[in-house]
Design a protein around this motif. Structure first.
Motif, PDB file in Angstrom:
ATOM      1  N   LYS A  28       0.831  -1.208   0.000  1.00 50.58           N
ATOM      2  CA  LYS A  28       0.000   0.000   0.000  1.00 50.58           C
ATOM      3  C   LYS A  28       0.862   1.253   0.000  1.00 50.58           C
ATOM      4  O   LYS A  28       0.560   2.223  -0.701  1.00 50.58           O
ATOM      5  CB  LYS A  28      -0.937   0.016   1.208  1.00 50.58           C
ATOM      6  N   ASP A  45       0.976   4.373  -2.943  1.00 50.13           N
ATOM      7  CA  ASP A  45       0.380   5.622  -2.443  1.00 50.13           C
ATOM      8  C   ASP A  45      -1.068   5.429  -2.030  1.00 50.13           C
ATOM      9  O   ASP A  45      -1.917   6.270  -2.283  1.00 50.13           O
ATOM     10  CB  ASP A  45       0.496   6.742  -3.477  1.00 50.13           C
ATOM     11  N   GLN A  46      -1.367   4.305  -1.387  1.00 52.89           N
ATOM     12  CA  GLN A  46      -2.704   4.035  -0.891  1.00 52.89           C
ATOM     13  C   GLN A  46      -2.772   4.323   0.606  1.00 52.89           C
ATOM     14  O   GLN A  46      -1.755   4.526   1.264  1.00 52.89           O
ATOM     15  CB  GLN A  46      -3.080   2.576  -1.159  1.00 52.89           C
ATOM     16  N   TYR A  47      -3.995   4.299   1.140  1.00 54.89           N
ATOM     17  CA  TYR A  47      -4.227   4.571   2.554  1.00 54.89           C
ATOM     18  C   TYR A  47      -3.493   3.577   3.442  1.00 54.89           C
ATOM     19  O   TYR A  47      -3.525   2.377   3.199  1.00 54.89           O
ATOM     20  CB  TYR A  47      -5.726   4.505   2.857  1.00 54.89           C
ATOM     21  N   SER A  89      -2.752   3.198   7.915  1.00 52.01           N
ATOM     22  CA  SER A  89      -3.252   3.703   9.193  1.00 52.01           C
ATOM     23  C   SER A  89      -2.290   4.705   9.824  1.00 52.01           C
ATOM     24  O   SER A  89      -1.099   4.745   9.508  1.00 52.01           O
ATOM     25  CB  SER A  89      -3.483   2.542  10.163  1.00 52.01           C
ATOM     26  N   PHE A 122       0.242  15.584   1.621  1.00 50.39           N
ATOM     27  CA  PHE A 122      -1.182  15.528   1.317  1.00 50.39           C
ATOM     28  C   PHE A 122      -1.452  16.439   0.132  1.00 50.39           C
ATOM     29  O   PHE A 122      -1.164  17.624   0.174  1.00 50.39           O
ATOM     30  CB  PHE A 122      -2.014  15.984   2.528  1.00 50.39           C
TER      31      PHE A 122
END
Length: 56
Positions: free
Chosen positions: A19, A23-25, A27, A48
């Protein structure tokens, strides 16, 4: 540090590492572990960027 060394040092799963590479979400816990491991503030780890025409 290689990606494998990073994953092992922080105790991350291979899925989480994937992830990050896409560039994924991930935690906040993963971000916190990264900041603590490298002793850096969050803004050194995260960028961001708003995407135009993307609904939340």
């Amino acid at each position: 540090m290689s990606r494998t060394e990073y994953r092992e040092a922080l105790g991350l799963s291979t899925a989480t590492l994937a992830k990050l590479g896409k560039d994924q979400y991930v935690s906040m816990e993963v971000l916190e572990k990264t900041c603590r491991h490298f002793n850096v503030p969050l803004h050194e780890v995260v960028v961001f960027e708003l995407e135009e025409n993307k609904e939340i």
